[in-house]
Write a protein that holds these residues in place. Structure first.
Motif, short mmCIF file in Angstrom:
data_model
loop_
_atom_site.label_atom_id
_atom_site.label_comp_id
_atom_site.label_asym_id
_atom_site.label_seq_id
_atom_site.Cartn_x
_atom_site.Cartn_y
_atom_site.Cartn_z
N UNK A 62 -4.02 9.87 6.73
CA UNK A 62 -5.03 8.82 6.57
C UNK A 62 -6.21 9.05 7.51
N UNK A 63 -5.97 9.41 8.75
CA UNK A 63 -7.05 9.68 9.70
C UNK A 63 -7.85 10.90 9.24
N UNK A 64 -7.17 11.93 8.74
CA UNK A 64 -7.87 13.12 8.22
C UNK A 64 -8.74 12.78 7.03
N UNK A 65 -8.23 11.94 6.13
CA UNK A 65 -9.01 11.54 4.96
C UNK A 65 -10.22 10.71 5.37
N UNK A 66 -10.05 9.81 6.34
CA UNK A 66 -11.17 9.01 6.82
C UNK A 66 -12.22 9.88 7.50
N UNK A 67 -11.79 10.84 8.30
CA UNK A 67 -12.71 11.74 8.97
C UNK A 67 -13.47 12.60 7.95
#
Length: 164
Positions: A9-14
């Motif tokens: 999720x953090x990777x997708x948001x970044x």
């Protein structure tokens, strides 16, 4: 298992943020280039109306300044436009004359186009100057947008009302 979902999720948001930022930099750069083209068109229109006014009413010095502004190389454009503005300001403008009215209207449109161009260049340069954008070299394929620094081109006829 939850940590894997969190990392994804953090990777997708970044990634979403980076794609959005890159798109914003490109859009601002495109808008600044379009504003530069519009400014160029207004500069040419003002110089052409000034040349017509010079042919019909005011003579050689104004005509020469207008022709120089029409024919000048891009790196000498600011000086030529400033000279044309000084020549136009030195004239006794008559708001009843259609040729003078055309020059005044072209000068007002030029002032607006210059303000829009300045605002868009400022925004594009600010977006490209952000640390993350510089670090990832977003927008590196294009040159930095440049300001077009000329005197205030708005002309005022004697009978016009000026609001500050």
């Amino acid at each position: 298992m939850w940590w894997l979902v969190g990392v994804t999720l953090v990777g997708a948001l970044l990634a979403t943020y980076l794609v959005w930022t890159a798109g914003r930099v490109e859009r601002l750069q495109d808008r600044a280039e379009l504003a530069a083209r519009a400014l160029d068109a207004h500069l040419l229109r003002r110089a052409a109306t000034a040349a017509v006014l010079a042919e019909r009413r005011y003579g050689v010095e104004l005509y020469a300044a207008a022709r120089v502004a029409l024919d000048v190389r891009p790196d000498e454009r600011e000086a030529a436009e400033n000279d044309l503005t000084r020549q136009l300001r030195a004239l006794p403008l008559d708001s009843d004359d259609p040729d003078t009215e055309a020059v005044i209207a072209a000068s007002r449109r030029l002032a607006l186009a210059r303000q829009v161009h300045t605002d868009l260049v400022r925004d594009a340069r600010a977006a490209r100057g952000r640390p993350l954008v510089r670090l990832l070299r977003m927008g590196r394929r294009r040159p930095w947008p440049r300001y077009f620094d000329i005197d205030e081109p708005t002309l005022v006829a004697p009978g016009d009302i000026v609001e500050d």
